[in-house]
Design an enzyme around this catalytic site. Structure first.
Site, PDB file in Angstrom:
ATOM      1  N   GLU A 115       0.760  -1.318  -0.045  1.00 38.00           N
ATOM      2  CA  GLU A 115      -0.233   0.070  -0.057  1.00 38.00           C
ATOM      3  C   GLU A 115       0.945   1.246   0.031  1.00 38.00           C
ATOM      4  O   GLU A 115       0.530   2.340  -0.603  1.00 38.00           O
ATOM      5  CB  GLU A 115      -0.890  -0.049   1.202  1.00 38.00           C
ATOM      6  CG  GLU A 115      -2.169  -1.097   1.089  1.00 38.00           C
ATOM      7  CD  GLU A 115      -2.923  -0.706  -0.023  1.00 38.00           C
ATOM      8  OE1 GLU A 115      -2.794   0.270  -0.637  1.00 38.00           O
ATOM      9  OE2 GLU A 115      -3.623  -1.704  -0.320  1.00 38.00           O
ATOM     10  N   TYR A 126      -6.548   5.879   4.636  1.00 36.77           N
ATOM     11  CA  TYR A 126      -6.581   5.065   3.950  1.00 36.77           C
ATOM     12  C   TYR A 126      -5.831   3.551   3.931  1.00 36.77           C
ATOM     13  O   TYR A 126      -6.211   2.602   4.091  1.00 36.77           O
ATOM     14  CB  TYR A 126      -5.996   5.652   2.307  1.00 36.77           C
ATOM     15  CG  TYR A 126      -5.783   4.459   1.385  1.00 36.77           C
ATOM     16  CD1 TYR A 126      -7.167   3.823   0.881  1.00 36.77           C
ATOM     17  CD2 TYR A 126      -4.613   3.954   1.058  1.00 36.77           C
ATOM     18  CE1 TYR A 126      -6.893   2.709   0.033  1.00 36.77           C
ATOM     19  CE2 TYR A 126      -4.458   2.895   0.157  1.00 36.77           C
ATOM     20  CZ  TYR A 126      -5.513   2.153  -0.428  1.00 36.77           C
ATOM     21  OH  TYR A 126      -5.359   1.081  -1.199  1.00 36.77           O
ATOM     22  N   ASP A 160      -9.228   5.734  -1.178  1.00 31.84           N
ATOM     23  CA  ASP A 160      -8.244   6.655  -1.898  1.00 31.84           C
ATOM     24  C   ASP A 160      -8.634   7.173  -2.839  1.00 31.84           C
ATOM     25  O   ASP A 160      -9.938   7.377  -3.013  1.00 31.84           O
ATOM     26  CB  ASP A 160      -7.194   5.285  -2.238  1.00 31.84           C
ATOM     27  CG  ASP A 160      -7.541   4.797  -3.479  1.00 31.84           C
ATOM     28  OD1 ASP A 160      -8.834   4.516  -3.703  1.00 31.84           O
ATOM     29  OD2 ASP A 160      -6.638   3.990  -3.957  1.00 31.84           O
TER      30      ASP A 160
END
Ligand code: SF4
Length: 386
Positions: A59, A142, A160
């Site tokens: 991520e 996020y 996001d």
């Protein structure tokens, strides 16, 4: 997860439409989204084995970097640093080297800070709780939502840019998506419909839809979209209007003159300041403004070098988030540095064999137009066959 590339069938679509009561974002999208995700999602290395550390690494890498570009970095990073402990205690130069080519180096610096926090406060295990994840350096809402839902199957929103685009189109949300208040509102909406049994897959289905169907530039593929039946932007022909985004401030332009200084078989590099842009990385020596050949020669002589030849190089540009460098360059051959005094030059340059520089010093991609003249390849390029 099947890789079968068939779209949601017309029968499914009609049934979904029937079950939808037309009130905007609601649970009616959950089933079609999960069904679509099961059939259409791309197979990505981090989805195959969604352990917390791996989800976190992927991520962070995926912020500001495309999926295809991330893949080789992801594998190499995890091979070199397979555990949070390895990341926490990794030497700075090695860490920067592993990140070279991905850019936005603060991401990995923050990851290391967070890894140390995890070692000290959470016994080496990333917490599963959304709020606890938010206390870690570099982890925002996020990433916290992604780790909590994908790795631990907890209900938490992971909103996001992709998800913001999908949801604002689905619901005709007129808010500016760069505003925190709009993001919070969307997070709340998503949270209300996340299914208990598959929170991670549902979040990923929204992210995936935004990445490959409800795309930002060009035309979204609404005919292939599993939630077109309830998309307000699609139904009203207003897709181009969403998401709403206020124009960002213009980037500051900085002019630079980059110097490729060659001495015998070695080249000069310099360690950047520990503060400011690209802190602590290595760079080619450079000066503010666009200097003439004479000005560069004067500058080098005053700094204790004896230039023998100078040749102009092409111009180059590099764009950071708030600054744009417009560069000109020169390659300069200088006389050998024979005594110690000369080696302790006033520019604090390190003269290094290009091969060694490529292996041991992390030089940001901003200089890639000029490192080619030193036979130094950066980032992904250095792993290609020569
Ligand atoms: Fe996006 Fe089109 Fe799907 Fe609406 S119908 S969510 S605009 S792809």
């Amino acid at each position: 997860m099947s890789t079968n590339k068939k779209h949601s069938s017309d029968i499914d679509m009609k049934r979904d439409e029937k079950n939808y009561d037309g009130k905007g974002l609601e649970e009616g999208i959950v089933k079609p989204m999960l069904r679509w995700y099961d059939h259409q999602a791309r197979i990505l290395p981090w989805r195959e084995d969604p352990q917390p550390y791996k989800v976190w690494v992927s991520e962070i890498m995926l912020q500001q970097t495309r999926v295809e570009a991330v893949k080789p970095f992801y594998d190499r990073f995890l091979k070199a640093l397979p555990t949070i402990e390895d990341l926490a205690f990794c030497k700075e130069d090695k860490l920067m080297k592993l990140w070279e080519g991905l850019g936005y180096y603060n991401r990995v610096r923050n990851m290391q800070k967070a890894a140390l926090q995890v070692m000290e406060q959470f016994g080496g295990q990333l917490p599963s709780d959304y709020e606890e994840l938010l206390t870690l350096s570099g982890i925002g809402s996020y990433t916290a939502g992604a780790i909590s839902s994908i790795a631990y199957q907890k209900k938490a929103p992971a909103v996001d840019g992709n998800v913001l685009r999908v949801i604002t189109r689905l619901t005709l949300n007129e808010g500016d998506i760069l505003k925190q208040s709009v993001k919070k509102e969307v997070e709340k909406q998503v949270m209300e419909i996340i299914p208990e049994d598959r929170p991670g897959d549902f979040n990923q289905s929204l992210i995936e839809l935004g990445a490959i169907i409800c795309v930002p530039n060009g035309v979204p593929k609404c005919q292939e979209c599993p939630v077109a039946f309830c998309c307000q932007a699609f139904k009203t022909g207003r897709i181009d209007e969403f998401p709403k985004k206020k124009q960002k401030q213009k980037r500051k332009i900085e002019e630079k003159t980059v110097l490729v200084i060659q001495e015998t078989d070695r080249v000069g590099i310099h360690k950047r300041d520990r503060k400011g842009l690209l802190p602590g990385l290595y760079e080619l020596p450079n000066l503010s403004g666009h200097l003439t050949q004479e000005e560069v020669i004067d500058y080098l002589e005053v700094s204790g070098f004896r230039p023998l030849r100078i040749q102009p190089l092409e111009t180059a540009k590099h764009i950071f988030s708030h600054v744009e460098w417009r560069m000109i360059g020169y390659v300069i051959r200088i006389e050998d540095l024979t005594n110690k005094e000369e080696k302790d030059n006033s520019l604090d340059l390190i003269f290094e064999d290009p091969k060694k520089a490529e292996e041991h010093y992390s030089i940001p991609a901003a200089f890639s137009a000029y490192t080619a003249y030193m036979n130094i390849r950066l980032g992904q390029d250095k792993y290609k066959e020569s």
